[in-house]
Design an enzyme around this catalytic site. Sequence first.
Site, mmCIF file in Angstrom:
data_model
loop_
_atom_site.group_PDB
_atom_site.id
_atom_site.type_symbol
_atom_site.label_atom_id
_atom_site.label_comp_id
_atom_site.label_asym_id
_atom_site.label_seq_id
_atom_site.Cartn_x
_atom_site.Cartn_y
_atom_site.Cartn_z
ATOM 1 N N LYS A 13 -6.353 -2.792 -3.697
ATOM 2 C CA LYS A 13 -5.597 -2.406 -4.895
ATOM 3 C C LYS A 13 -4.570 -3.482 -5.293
ATOM 4 O O LYS A 13 -4.404 -3.777 -6.461
ATOM 5 C CB LYS A 13 -4.815 -1.098 -4.665
ATOM 6 N N ARG A 88 1.944 8.684 -4.721
ATOM 7 C CA ARG A 88 1.240 8.858 -3.445
ATOM 8 C C ARG A 88 1.329 10.298 -2.967
ATOM 9 O O ARG A 88 0.820 10.608 -1.894
ATOM 10 C CB ARG A 88 1.872 7.966 -2.393
ATOM 11 N N ARG A 123 -5.326 -9.094 7.852
ATOM 12 C CA ARG A 123 -4.389 -9.587 6.832
ATOM 13 C C ARG A 123 -3.242 -10.405 7.411
ATOM 14 O O ARG A 123 -2.709 -10.082 8.475
ATOM 15 C CB ARG A 123 -3.785 -8.411 6.055
ATOM 16 N N ARG A 156 2.053 -8.286 9.328
ATOM 17 C CA ARG A 156 3.097 -7.290 9.089
ATOM 18 C C ARG A 156 2.988 -6.144 10.087
ATOM 19 O O ARG A 156 1.886 -5.781 10.505
ATOM 20 C CB ARG A 156 2.940 -6.704 7.671
ATOM 21 N N ARG A 167 -1.356 5.158 8.705
ATOM 22 C CA ARG A 167 -1.335 5.033 7.236
ATOM 23 C C ARG A 167 -2.556 5.706 6.613
ATOM 24 O O ARG A 167 -2.459 6.337 5.565
ATOM 25 C CB ARG A 167 -1.293 3.554 6.831
HETATM 26 P P1 AMP Z 1 2.081 -0.355 0.541
HETATM 27 O O1 AMP Z 1 2.311 -1.812 0.638
HETATM 28 O O2 AMP Z 1 1.849 0.118 -0.866
HETATM 29 O O3 AMP Z 1 1.005 0.140 1.469
HETATM 30 O O4 AMP Z 1 3.441 0.355 1.001
HETATM 31 C C1 AMP Z 1 4.030 0.083 2.254
HETATM 32 C C2 AMP Z 1 4.845 1.284 2.714
HETATM 33 O O5 AMP Z 1 5.885 1.560 1.759
HETATM 34 C C3 AMP Z 1 4.070 2.597 2.825
HETATM 35 O O6 AMP Z 1 3.368 2.703 4.048
HETATM 36 C C4 AMP Z 1 5.189 3.609 2.686
HETATM 37 O O7 AMP Z 1 5.949 3.717 3.890
HETATM 38 C C5 AMP Z 1 6.099 2.962 1.641
HETATM 39 N N1 AMP Z 1 5.688 3.377 0.273
HETATM 40 C C6 AMP Z 1 5.146 2.591 -0.700
HETATM 41 N N2 AMP Z 1 4.905 3.313 -1.819
HETATM 42 C C7 AMP Z 1 5.293 4.567 -1.546
HETATM 43 C C8 AMP Z 1 5.293 5.793 -2.285
HETATM 44 N N3 AMP Z 1 4.808 5.862 -3.538
HETATM 45 N N4 AMP Z 1 5.781 6.906 -1.670
HETATM 46 C C9 AMP Z 1 6.285 6.857 -0.426
HETATM 47 N N5 AMP Z 1 6.296 5.753 0.333
HETATM 48 C C10 AMP Z 1 5.812 4.620 -0.212
#
Ligand code: AMP
Length: 209
Positions: A13, A88, A123, A156, A167
Amino acid sequence: MNIILLGPPGTGKGTMAKEIAQQYKLPHISTGDMFREHLKKETALGKQAKTFMDSGKLVPDEITISMLKDRIKQKDCKKGFVLDGFPRTIPQADALSKSTITIDHVLNFTAPEKIILQRIGGRLTCRTCGMMFHEFNIPPKVSGKCDKEGGELYKRDDQKPEVVKQRLATYKKETAPLIEYYKKKSLLQDIDASGSPEEIFEQIRSILD
Ligand code: AMP
């Protein structure tokens, strides 16, 4: 044009959001990137988000919704935006639908779990500029160094196997119900994200054009 990208981590994405943003001249809004920026700057919000992010859990809705609302109020979002990683949860989607914003497309990225695990596991992120690489799929020119300015590449914390599993579990429980939510609103379109970036983008283009 307001677009939401939905789908589990590892379906590309982020890469596609950047491509759409560039081609359609829309801001790319990633709540994950916004939280990581707060972490880096050690803001109060970053400190609140850290424990959730490190364990693969979601940051509470209240914090996330208010951060996102502030962002989309900004001038550059007037013509539209690409949301990557938001909403989310159902309350996040409700907050969006109660606002004055109209969503035009929800692109639902799908790929087999085996491909997802292989993609996330490999990654690598640049510590300086945040650029992403992959051990096998997008290797850097020099091992361990970013192609841009030679920044150090690292894995990361949330891309380590035990966190990736958490996740994915969080995605299934909290985010997957949004598929039905947006299907009912006739906004959802599936994207087969198991192919190459070019193949994935072609599907997206045929929907957005
Ligand atoms: P991502 O890079 O989009 O996978 O986001 C990394 C982390 O940020 C996620 O595993 C969540 O802990 C937090 N996060 C990102 N977007 C959201 C969201 N819309 N709602 C809650 N937590 C979020």
